[in-house]
Every structure is written in structure tokens, then in C-alpha cells.
Design a protein around this motif. Structure first.
Motif, PDB file in Angstrom:
ATOM      1  N   PHE A 167       1.783  -4.359   0.115  1.00 19.89           N
ATOM      2  CA  PHE A 167       0.899  -5.519   0.149  1.00 19.89           C
ATOM      3  C   PHE A 167      -0.575  -5.228  -0.121  1.00 19.89           C
ATOM      4  CE2 PHE A 167       4.486  -6.266   3.047  1.00 19.89           C
ATOM      5  CZ  PHE A 167       5.078  -7.340   2.395  1.00 19.89           C
ATOM      6  N   ASN A 168      -0.972  -3.973  -0.097  1.00 19.64           N
ATOM      7  CA  ASN A 168      -2.381  -3.629  -0.275  1.00 19.64           C
ATOM      8  C   ASN A 168      -2.611  -2.825  -1.552  1.00 19.64           C
ATOM      9  OD1 ASN A 168      -3.685  -4.480   2.419  1.00 19.64           O
ATOM     10  ND2 ASN A 168      -1.896  -3.300   3.078  1.00 19.64           N
ATOM     11  N   PRO A 169      -3.744  -3.045  -2.224  1.00 17.86           N
ATOM     12  CA  PRO A 169      -4.069  -2.207  -3.384  1.00 17.86           C
ATOM     13  C   PRO A 169      -4.348  -0.783  -2.935  1.00 17.86           C
ATOM     14  CG  PRO A 169      -5.946  -3.573  -2.795  1.00 17.86           C
ATOM     15  CD  PRO A 169      -4.804  -4.029  -1.939  1.00 17.86           C
ATOM     16  N   ALA A 170      -4.345   0.144  -3.871  1.00 23.67           N
ATOM     17  CA  ALA A 170      -4.466   1.567  -3.544  1.00 23.67           C
ATOM     18  C   ALA A 170      -5.710   1.873  -2.710  1.00 23.67           C
ATOM     19  CB  ALA A 170      -4.470   2.389  -4.829  1.00 23.67           C
ATOM     20  N   ASN A 171      -6.807   1.161  -2.961  1.00 23.03           N
ATOM     21  CA  ASN A 171      -8.046   1.453  -2.229  1.00 23.03           C
ATOM     22  C   ASN A 171      -8.075   0.898  -0.812  1.00 23.03           C
ATOM     23  OD1 ASN A 171      -8.340  -1.250  -2.770  1.00 23.03           O
ATOM     24  ND2 ASN A 171     -10.311  -1.078  -3.798  1.00 23.03           N
ATOM     25  N   ALA A 172      -7.010   0.162  -0.414  1.00 17.43           N
ATOM     26  CA  ALA A 172      -6.950  -0.407   0.932  1.00 17.43           C
ATOM     27  C   ALA A 172      -5.754   0.111   1.724  1.00 17.43           C
ATOM     28  CB  ALA A 172      -6.907  -1.931   0.862  1.00 17.43           C
ATOM     29  N   VAL A 173      -5.077   1.128   1.201  1.00 17.72           N
ATOM     30  CA  VAL A 173      -3.891   1.672   1.858  1.00 17.72           C
ATOM     31  C   VAL A 173      -4.301   2.657   2.944  1.00 17.72           C
ATOM     32  CG1 VAL A 173      -1.833   3.097   1.519  1.00 17.72           C
ATOM     33  CG2 VAL A 173      -2.406   1.325  -0.132  1.00 17.72           C
TER      34      VAL A 173
ATOM     35  N   ARG B 118       2.101   5.269   1.109  1.00  9.99           N
ATOM     36  CA  ARG B 118       2.097   5.320  -0.353  1.00  9.99           C
ATOM     37  C   ARG B 118       2.074   3.902  -0.907  1.00  9.99           C
ATOM     38  NH1 ARG B 118       6.185   5.500  -4.423  1.00  9.99           N
ATOM     39  NH2 ARG B 118       7.828   5.379  -2.824  1.00  9.99           N
ATOM     40  N   CYS B 119       1.127   3.646  -1.803  1.00 13.76           N
ATOM     41  CA  CYS B 119       1.006   2.320  -2.390  1.00 13.76           C
ATOM     42  C   CYS B 119       2.127   2.077  -3.395  1.00 13.76           C
ATOM     43  CB  CYS B 119      -0.353   2.159  -3.080  1.00 13.76           C
ATOM     44  SG  CYS B 119      -0.572   0.566  -3.888  1.00 13.76           S
ATOM     45  N   ILE B 120       2.912   1.008  -3.170  1.00 13.83           N
ATOM     46  CA  ILE B 120       3.938   0.598  -4.136  1.00 13.83           C
ATOM     47  C   ILE B 120       3.710  -0.856  -4.550  1.00 13.83           C
ATOM     48  CG2 ILE B 120       5.671   2.229  -3.254  1.00 13.83           C
ATOM     49  CD1 ILE B 120       7.014  -0.286  -1.917  1.00 13.83           C
ATOM     50  N   ALA B 121       2.514  -1.350  -4.269  1.00 14.10           N
ATOM     51  CA  ALA B 121       2.226  -2.768  -4.492  1.00 14.10           C
ATOM     52  C   ALA B 121       2.246  -3.121  -5.977  1.00 14.10           C
ATOM     53  CB  ALA B 121       0.872  -3.123  -3.891  1.00 14.10           C
ATOM     54  N   GLU B 122       3.110  -4.062  -6.340  1.00 10.26           N
ATOM     55  CA  GLU B 122       3.134  -4.616  -7.686  1.00 10.26           C
ATOM     56  C   GLU B 122       2.299  -5.895  -7.757  1.00 10.26           C
ATOM     57  OE1 GLU B 122       7.209  -5.202  -8.700  1.00 10.26           O
ATOM     58  OE2 GLU B 122       7.776  -3.124  -8.273  1.00 10.26           O
ATOM     59  N   ASN B 123       2.208  -6.582  -6.625  1.00  9.67           N
ATOM     60  CA  ASN B 123       1.427  -7.818  -6.525  1.00  9.67           C
ATOM     61  C   ASN B 123       0.658  -7.802  -5.204  1.00  9.67           C
ATOM     62  OD1 ASN B 123       2.656  -9.518  -8.869  1.00  9.67           O
ATOM     63  ND2 ASN B 123       4.431  -8.725  -7.769  1.00  9.67           N
ATOM     64  N   PRO B 124      -0.388  -6.971  -5.105  1.00  9.22           N
ATOM     65  CA  PRO B 124      -1.100  -6.854  -3.831  1.00  9.22           C
ATOM     66  C   PRO B 124      -1.753  -8.169  -3.418  1.00  9.22           C
ATOM     67  CG  PRO B 124      -2.319  -5.763  -5.588  1.00  9.22           C
ATOM     68  CD  PRO B 124      -0.980  -6.112  -6.152  1.00  9.22           C
TER      69      PRO B 124
ATOM     70  N   GLY C 116       3.048  -2.893   9.706  1.00  5.31           N
ATOM     71  CA  GLY C 116       1.627  -2.608   9.849  1.00  5.31           C
ATOM     72  C   GLY C 116       0.852  -2.802   8.557  1.00  5.31           C
ATOM     73  N   THR C 117       1.497  -2.509   7.423  1.00  7.37           N
ATOM     74  CA  THR C 117       0.794  -2.691   6.150  1.00  7.37           C
ATOM     75  C   THR C 117       0.612  -4.171   5.840  1.00  7.37           C
ATOM     76  OG1 THR C 117       2.832  -2.601   4.820  1.00  7.37           O
ATOM     77  CG2 THR C 117       1.719  -0.513   5.281  1.00  7.37           C
ATOM     78  N   LEU C 118       1.553  -5.004   6.269  1.00  2.00           N
ATOM     79  CA  LEU C 118       1.405  -6.450   6.110  1.00  2.00           C
ATOM     80  C   LEU C 118       0.273  -6.958   6.991  1.00  2.00           C
ATOM     81  CD1 LEU C 118       2.287  -9.200   5.045  1.00  2.00           C
ATOM     82  CD2 LEU C 118       4.097  -9.230   6.778  1.00  2.00           C
TER      83      LEU C 118
END
Length: 314
Positions: A168-174, A179-185, A216-218
Motif C-alpha cells: 500500500f505504500n510507495p518505496a519512500n514510505a515503506v 519490501r515494497c510490492i505496491a503496484e497501486n500505492p 501494519g503497512t495498511l
């Protein structure tokens, strides 16, 4: 200051293949609160787990059920039960899915076709996948909604991600260790009015008998987005609503961004009212009306009024 329009939402989740015609009766009274006639609403939100076993025939039955509810707009996402709507899960578990004419491929296409084609249109249903969508209503209100059917992996569930993955978060907010897997952050405040996910955020209406199971990431993403409403389901034991007030500092994210959490009682069939300030408050609703142990919904829907921005005149 932009003018607003009061707009009524009915929120449900985890109907688990329920069909009105099969409702059992207790004495002379119909069991449960999910029954006709429903109060008037502008928008119906279904937060996933439409089916019990994730089979194509259940998808069709769910559309028939939703078609009997009167709302101008009906927005629906899948959940962890919807195996046949998750192409990755279906391909992994069925044979010959590379063959477009194989039975498994045709089942997947049929199910997705039902959710996006004539049957859904007849039922008034708009099927949302992961990402952003904007809508305008007849009352002049407009809103932007972020939707996602994904939740943390639970055994062999559909639309799942790993415990160390951030969807749910872009790489700079992880957060560190993820590990960032967001396709639609999810975007930052003030881009969103509503977030509809299948699973709950961490420590908000996510408690099962063995502990908190929310993501937690949500929670990290919701604290950045600060929508007017975040609705979900998945954890039937945690059905309820919370009013969340955020810290003033927009750079504070995650659990630390929460200043106050208050319990909200369901007033259904009356409206659950909560004075909210966009950017400061979010109403969190776990709308799981099914109890997970049978085909009979035991919890009432939620009826919520939101003050939405009025769309400019053309």
C-alpha cells in the motif's frame, strides 16, 4: 470554501454466498438484520468475501442478491474467499490455465465476465480492483475512492501478500524490514475521500481470539491518506466502528499518527452519525455481517452519512 452534499452510504462485507430466498426463520421473526426493506442510500459498499468457496456459481448468486438492494451506485471488491476472481491464485491451483480454452481458464473468464459484464450491469454493480476511481452522483456529490481486495496471507487465501511485504505504500514510505510490492500505492492526503479494503489495518477492529491480525503497512498508508471513511471486513469477530482522530503533523505516520480512538455504536436502520473534519478524522468501519460459521448474516449493515464536495457545474 467548496460546498458539500450529504451522501448516504450503506456498508457491508462478508456476505459469504448469502441468498435472501434461503434465509432461515426463528419463530415468526426473520433472523438477523440484513433483510428487506433496506433504508434509502446513495451508495452501497461491499468490502469483499462475496462467496464462501470462491466458485463461479457463487459469484452469480451474489450478483442476484446485490441486485435486490436499491442504491444509485454499488461498489464491490473481492476478498480472500474469491479464488476464482484472483488470476494468480486460480492459475497456481488449476491445471492448463495457460490454455485459454481449458475449463479452468473458461471458469476464470466467466467469473470475471459476470462481475464486469451484463449481469453486473443488470444488478447495478461496479466491480473495483486495486487502485483509484472517482465518481459523481445525482445529488451533485463527487468522491474519490481507493480500493484493494488484498489482505495478509492466511493459509491458502486469494488476493494475499506476505507478512514482510508492503502493498500500500510507495518505496519512500515503506517501513524498515518491509519490501515494497505496491503496484497501486495509496496516495497522501488530501487525494482520497474513501478507502475500501478487504482486510483491516493493524490494531483497529482486527482482533481475533488469538490476537490482532490487521496489517501494519495498511495502517501506515491510511495514516498518510487520512480519508473520511475507511471500510473493510474479513475479521468477523471484530465487527464494529471506530472514530479516529489524527495527530496534527502530517509527517507522522503509522500507529504514532493516532491521537484518539473512540468507539461508535451502530444505529442501523438509523444513520450512525459522527462529526468529522477531513484530514483530522477518519471513520473506520468493520462491516463483516457474516459470522463465518453459517450462511446467515448476524450483524447489521452500517448506514453512514458523509459530507462530500459538490462537483462544479458544467
Amino acid at each position: 470554501m467548496a460546498s458539500t452534499v450529504s451522501t448516504r452510504f450503506m456498508i457491508i462485507s462478508d456476505t459469504l454466498g448469502f441468498k435472501f430466498k434461503n434465509r432461515r426463520k426463528a419463530g415468526n421473526k426473520v433472523a438477523g438484520n440484513f433483510k428487506h426493506p433496506f433504508p434509502n442510500c446513495d451508495v452501497l459498499l461491499h468490502c469483499g468475501n462475496l462467496t464462501r468457496l470462491g466458485q463461479p456459481n457463487e459469484v452469480e448468486q451474489c450478483l442476484q442478491m446485490l441486485g435486490s438492494i436499491n442504491a444509485e451506485l454499488k461498489l464491490v471488491i473481492a476478498g480472500n474467499h474469491e479464488h476464482v476472481l484472483d488470476k494468480e491464485w486460480w492459475s497456481k491451483h488449476k491445471e492448463n490455465t495457460d490454455d485459454p480454452d481449458s475449463p479452468a481458464s473458461l471458469e476464470y473468464k466467466r467469473a470475471v465476465g459476470m462481475m464486469t459484464g451484463p449481469l453486473a450491469k443488470e444488478a447495478g454493480v461496479t466491480y473495483l480492483t486495486e487502485g483509484l476511481n472517482a465518481f459523481k452522483l445525482k445529488n451533485g456529490a463527487q468522491f474519490t475512492i481507493y480500493s484493494s481486495p488484498y489482505s495478509p496471507r492466511f493459509f491458502d487465501s486469494a488476493f494475499a501478500y506476505g507478512s514482510a511485504e508492503d502493498r500500500f505504500n510507495p518505496a519512500n514510505a515503506v517501513a524498515k524490514g518491509y519490501r515494497c510490492i505496491a503496484e497501486n500505492p495509496m496516495p497522501n492526503f488530501p487525494a482520497l475521500d474513501i478507502v475500501m479494503t478487504h482486510g483491516p489495518p493493524r490494531k483497529i477492529l482486527d482482533r481475533k481470539t488469538h490476537g490482532n491480525v490487521g496489517c501494519g503497512t495498511l495502517m501506515r498508508a491510511i495514516s498518510r491518506a487520512r480519508p473520511r471513511l475507511h471500510c473493510f471486513g474479513h475479521v468477523d469477530q471484530a465487527y464494529g466502528a471506530r472514530w479516529v482522530r489524527w495527530e496534527e503533523d502530517l509527517n507522522t505516520i503509522g500507529q504514532k499518527a493516532i491521537e484518539i480512538v473512540s468507539n461508535m455504536e451502530n444505529a442501523y436502520p438509523q444513520v450512525t452519525r459522527s462529526p468529522m473534519t477531513f484530514g483530522k478524522d477518519t471513520l473506520m468501519v468493520n462491516a463483516a455481517i457474516g459470522n463465518g460459521s453459517g450462511a446467515q448474516p448476524t450483524n447489521a449493515p452500517w448506514l453512514v452519512d458523509l459530507d462530500l464536495i459538490k462537483a462544479p457545474s458544467v
